[in-house]
Design a protein around this motif. Structure first.
Motif, PDB file in Angstrom:
ATOM      1  N   ARG A  58       0.837  -1.207   0.000  1.00  0.00           N
ATOM      2  CA  ARG A  58       0.000   0.000   0.000  1.00  0.00           C
ATOM      3  C   ARG A  58       0.871   1.256   0.000  1.00  0.00           C
ATOM      4  O   ARG A  58       0.479   2.287  -0.531  1.00  0.00           O
ATOM      5  N   LYS A  61       1.717   2.176  -3.578  1.00  0.00           N
ATOM      6  CA  LYS A  61       0.618   2.864  -4.260  1.00  0.00           C
ATOM      7  C   LYS A  61       0.519   4.320  -3.820  1.00  0.00           C
ATOM      8  O   LYS A  61       0.334   5.208  -4.645  1.00  0.00           O
ATOM      9  N   GLY A  65       2.813   5.288  -6.817  1.00  0.00           N
ATOM     10  CA  GLY A  65       1.819   4.857  -7.795  1.00  0.00           C
ATOM     11  C   GLY A  65       2.080   3.463  -8.326  1.00  0.00           C
ATOM     12  O   GLY A  65       2.742   2.647  -7.696  1.00  0.00           O
ATOM     13  N   ASN A  66       1.578   3.216  -9.509  1.00  0.00           N
ATOM     14  CA  ASN A  66       1.664   1.902 -10.132  1.00  0.00           C
ATOM     15  C   ASN A  66       2.987   1.786 -10.885  1.00  0.00           C
ATOM     16  O   ASN A  66       3.111   2.241 -12.012  1.00  0.00           O
ATOM     17  N   VAL A  67       3.994   1.207 -10.201  1.00  0.00           N
ATOM     18  CA  VAL A  67       5.322   1.055 -10.799  1.00  0.00           C
ATOM     19  C   VAL A  67       5.715  -0.417 -10.763  1.00  0.00           C
ATOM     20  O   VAL A  67       5.198  -1.177  -9.942  1.00  0.00           O
TER      21      VAL A  67
END
Length: 134
Positions: A58, A61, A65-67
């Motif tokens: 978490r 995120k 972010g979405n990596v």
């Protein structure tokens, strides 16, 4: 290396290199230790996270972010469950660690303009120095 100590979140003690500075980040809720090139950040976790792994995932995120995740694994910090994740951010990598302790935290280790490997020993020393008040 000379180290200094500070308590953040009223219950988490962190040692950091004496030559580094402390900044406030994340809307005044995070402690950022930096020499201008390397950053060791301590953030509060998502309150919904129930385990060290969830705290770390978490944390990814909310922080970056979405990596892509490059590697991950379990660890112990101050005798508490921890889970680390190495992620790809742009052209470099960063490490995010979730710690399931009496005061839960997310650690975000990253650099600007230098490989994170240049600071691995410093980050490891900072992680190993963390202690939690009961």
């Amino acid at each position: 290396m000379e180290m200094r100590q500070i308590t953040v979140f009223q219950r988490v003690t962190v040692s950091y290199p004496a030559s580094w500075k402390i900044a406030v980040g994340g809307g005044n809720v995070a402690a950022v230790f930096t020499n201008g090139k390397a950053m060791f950040e301590v953030h509060p976790p998502d309150p919904k996270a129930a385990t060290a792994k969830e705290i770390a995932l978490r944390g990814i995120k909310s922080l970056v972010g979405n990596v892509p995740i490059l590697s991950q694994g379990q660890a112990r910090i101050a005798g508490n469950d921890a889970y680390w994740v190495v992620v790809k951010i742009g052209g470099s990598t960063a490490r995010i660690v979730g710690v399931d302790a009496p005061t839960r935290i997310v650690i975000f280790e990253h650099t600007k303009g230098e490989p994170i490997s240049n600071y691995k020993s410093v980050f490891d020393q900072m992680e190993s120095s963390i202690s939690f008040a009961q």
